[in-house]
Write a protein that holds these residues in place. Structure first.
Motif, PDB file in Angstrom:
ATOM      1  N   ARG A  68       0.825  -1.221   0.000  1.00  0.00           N
ATOM      2  CA  ARG A  68       0.000   0.000   0.000  1.00  0.00           C
ATOM      3  C   ARG A  68       0.854   1.263   0.000  1.00  0.00           C
ATOM      4  O   ARG A  68       0.516   2.255  -0.620  1.00  0.00           O
ATOM      5  CB  ARG A  68      -0.935   0.001   1.207  1.00  0.00           C
ATOM      6  N   SER A  69       1.985   1.199   0.691  1.00  0.00           N
ATOM      7  CA  SER A  69       2.829   2.394   0.765  1.00  0.00           C
ATOM      8  C   SER A  69       3.481   2.716  -0.581  1.00  0.00           C
ATOM      9  O   SER A  69       4.018   3.798  -0.775  1.00  0.00           O
ATOM     10  CB  SER A  69       3.897   2.206   1.842  1.00  0.00           C
ATOM     11  N   LYS A  70       3.442   1.761  -1.489  1.00  0.00           N
ATOM     12  CA  LYS A  70       4.074   1.998  -2.793  1.00  0.00           C
ATOM     13  C   LYS A  70       3.112   2.622  -3.807  1.00  0.00           C
ATOM     14  O   LYS A  70       3.502   2.918  -4.934  1.00  0.00           O
ATOM     15  CB  LYS A  70       4.592   0.695  -3.394  1.00  0.00           C
ATOM     16  N   ILE A  71       1.865   2.775  -3.415  1.00  0.00           N
ATOM     17  CA  ILE A  71       0.893   3.310  -4.368  1.00  0.00           C
ATOM     18  C   ILE A  71       1.281   4.735  -4.780  1.00  0.00           C
ATOM     19  O   ILE A  71       1.149   5.112  -5.931  1.00  0.00           O
ATOM     20  CB  ILE A  71      -0.540   3.269  -3.787  1.00  0.00           C
ATOM     21  N   PHE A  72       1.795   5.513  -3.810  1.00  0.00           N
ATOM     22  CA  PHE A  72       2.193   6.871  -4.174  1.00  0.00           C
ATOM     23  C   PHE A  72       3.380   6.856  -5.151  1.00  0.00           C
ATOM     24  O   PHE A  72       3.470   7.706  -6.029  1.00  0.00           O
ATOM     25  CB  PHE A  72       2.532   7.705  -2.925  1.00  0.00           C
ATOM     26  N   GLU A  73       4.254   5.866  -4.992  1.00  0.00           N
ATOM     27  CA  GLU A  73       5.380   5.748  -5.944  1.00  0.00           C
ATOM     28  C   GLU A  73       4.856   5.481  -7.348  1.00  0.00           C
ATOM     29  O   GLU A  73       5.336   6.041  -8.337  1.00  0.00           O
ATOM     30  CB  GLU A  73       6.326   4.614  -5.521  1.00  0.00           C
ATOM     31  N   LEU A  74       3.859   4.618  -7.406  1.00  0.00           N
ATOM     32  CA  LEU A  74       3.256   4.292  -8.701  1.00  0.00           C
ATOM     33  C   LEU A  74       2.614   5.537  -9.318  1.00  0.00           C
ATOM     34  O   LEU A  74       2.782   5.840 -10.503  1.00  0.00           O
ATOM     35  CB  LEU A  74       2.225   3.181  -8.480  1.00  0.00           C
ATOM     36  N   LEU A  75       1.893   6.249  -8.485  1.00  0.00           N
ATOM     37  CA  LEU A  75       1.246   7.478  -8.925  1.00  0.00           C
ATOM     38  C   LEU A  75       2.263   8.489  -9.447  1.00  0.00           C
ATOM     39  O   LEU A  75       2.060   9.133 -10.485  1.00  0.00           O
ATOM     40  CB  LEU A  75       0.517   8.045  -7.711  1.00  0.00           C
ATOM     41  N   SER A  76       3.387   8.613  -8.741  1.00  0.00           N
ATOM     42  CA  SER A  76       4.429   9.543  -9.168  1.00  0.00           C
ATOM     43  C   SER A  76       4.993   9.108 -10.515  1.00  0.00           C
ATOM     44  O   SER A  76       5.232   9.931 -11.395  1.00  0.00           O
ATOM     45  CB  SER A  76       5.587   9.582  -8.165  1.00  0.00           C
ATOM     46  N   LYS A  77       5.199   7.805 -10.640  1.00  0.00           N
ATOM     47  CA  LYS A  77       5.780   7.294 -11.877  1.00  0.00           C
ATOM     48  C   LYS A  77       4.854   7.568 -13.066  1.00  0.00           C
ATOM     49  O   LYS A  77       5.294   8.047 -14.124  1.00  0.00           O
ATOM     50  CB  LYS A  77       6.014   5.787 -11.745  1.00  0.00           C
ATOM     51  N   VAL A  78       3.575   7.308 -12.879  1.00  0.00           N
ATOM     52  CA  VAL A  78       2.614   7.534 -13.964  1.00  0.00           C
ATOM     53  C   VAL A  78       2.551   9.030 -14.302  1.00  0.00           C
ATOM     54  O   VAL A  78       2.564   9.414 -15.481  1.00  0.00           O
ATOM     55  CB  VAL A  78       1.213   7.000 -13.570  1.00  0.00           C
ATOM     56  N   SER A  79       2.530   9.865 -13.268  1.00  0.00           N
ATOM     57  CA  SER A  79       2.440  11.320 -13.502  1.00  0.00           C
ATOM     58  C   SER A  79       3.648  11.814 -14.287  1.00  0.00           C
ATOM     59  O   SER A  79       3.516  12.582 -15.241  1.00  0.00           O
ATOM     60  CB  SER A  79       2.370  12.081 -12.181  1.00  0.00           C
ATOM     61  N   VAL A  80       4.838  11.370 -13.873  1.00  0.00           N
ATOM     62  CA  VAL A  80       6.057  11.829 -14.546  1.00  0.00           C
ATOM     63  C   VAL A  80       6.101  11.299 -15.979  1.00  0.00           C
ATOM     64  O   VAL A  80       6.505  12.005 -16.907  1.00  0.00           O
ATOM     65  CB  VAL A  80       7.320  11.427 -13.736  1.00  0.00           C
TER      66      VAL A  80
END
Ligand code: BTN
Length: 234
Positions: A68-80
């Motif tokens: 769950r804590s990696k969801i923000f990493e995923l979000l950042s990756k998609v945004s970038v």
């Protein structure tokens, strides 16, 4: 996980996120599902995502290993990845925390990440809508824009998808700290003001777990996304 080795294309579907959700066990990880139109396209907070022909609507599937804590990493990756693909079209865009991509206050892309599973995450569906060739946004005309709206000419939707896949897959090899620097660099809200519990705060930054860092004369607070409305920036 590399995405887009396999792409399923539909002319019309309810929602590419819902299609993956319904078929998550039979679909392979990394698969992309794309549709020319969606009859029940969804945005965050149960909003409708208008999905007429001419834009890019797609989702991809990740399985298992994401905490769950990696969801923000995923979000950042998609945004970038979206920021970078737009750069390939000579368009400079910004990220409005947490995951809207804007051009001068108008939205060009929305991202809907949904995770499923009881204790652990079983799978994640990442849904992305990019406005490509739409010119008339009706009642949203003050709030939305497309690639064509910026450039003045039509763009091939498949080309936009291809660029997204390329950038996303390249970011797979980049450590999160570097990627997160990009996320911050493109972030629109740092330095803006916001009211929290009736008091004004300055937005100092975003933590690498996705919390907003806000500050006033007395204190610094880390607040999570669901505690605040990002509509009320000033
Ligand atoms: C938002 O900004 O609220 C998120 C919008 C996400 C829209 C995309 S389009 C493809 C995928 N399928 C959906 O039903 N929604 C996402």
């Amino acid at each position: 996980m590399i995405i887009g080795k396999k792409i399923l294309r539909f002319n019309s579907i309810e929602s590419t996120n819902d299609y993956i959700k319904k078929n998550s066990t039979s679909l392979e990880e990394g698969i992309i599902v794309l549709s020319k139109i969606q009859t029940s396209g969804r945005g965050r907070s149960n909003h409708e995502w208008m999905s007429e022909e001419g834009n890019l609507y797609f989702s991809f599937l990740l399985k298992g290993y994401i905490s769950r804590s990696k969801i923000f990493e995923l979000l950042s990756k998609v945004s970038v990845a979206v920021i970078k693909l737009l750069k390939d079209f000579n368009i400079n865009s910004k990220i409005k925390y947490p995951n809207d991509i804007l051009i001068e206050d108008k939205k060009i892309c929305g991202i809907l990440i949904e995770s499923y599973g009881a204790l652990e995450i079983d799978y994640v569906v990442v849904g992305i809508g990019i406005n490509v060739n739409q010119m008339n946004f009706k009642e949203l005309s003050e709030k939305a824009i497309s690639i064509k709206g910026v450039l003045g000419f039509e763009v091939d939707i498949e080309q936009v998808l291809k660029k997204f896949i390329e950038h996303y897959n390249l970011l797979e090899d980049i450590p999160f700290a570097n990627l997160f620097n990009d996320y911050l660099e493109y972030s629109l809200i740092i330095g803006k003001r916001i009211d929290f519990n009736g008091k004004p705060y300055l937005i100092k930054g975003i933590s690498d777990s996705g919390k907003l860092i806000i500050e006033n004369d007395n204190q610094t607070k880390y607040i999570s996304l669901n505690e605040i409305s990002i509509k009320d920036l000033y």
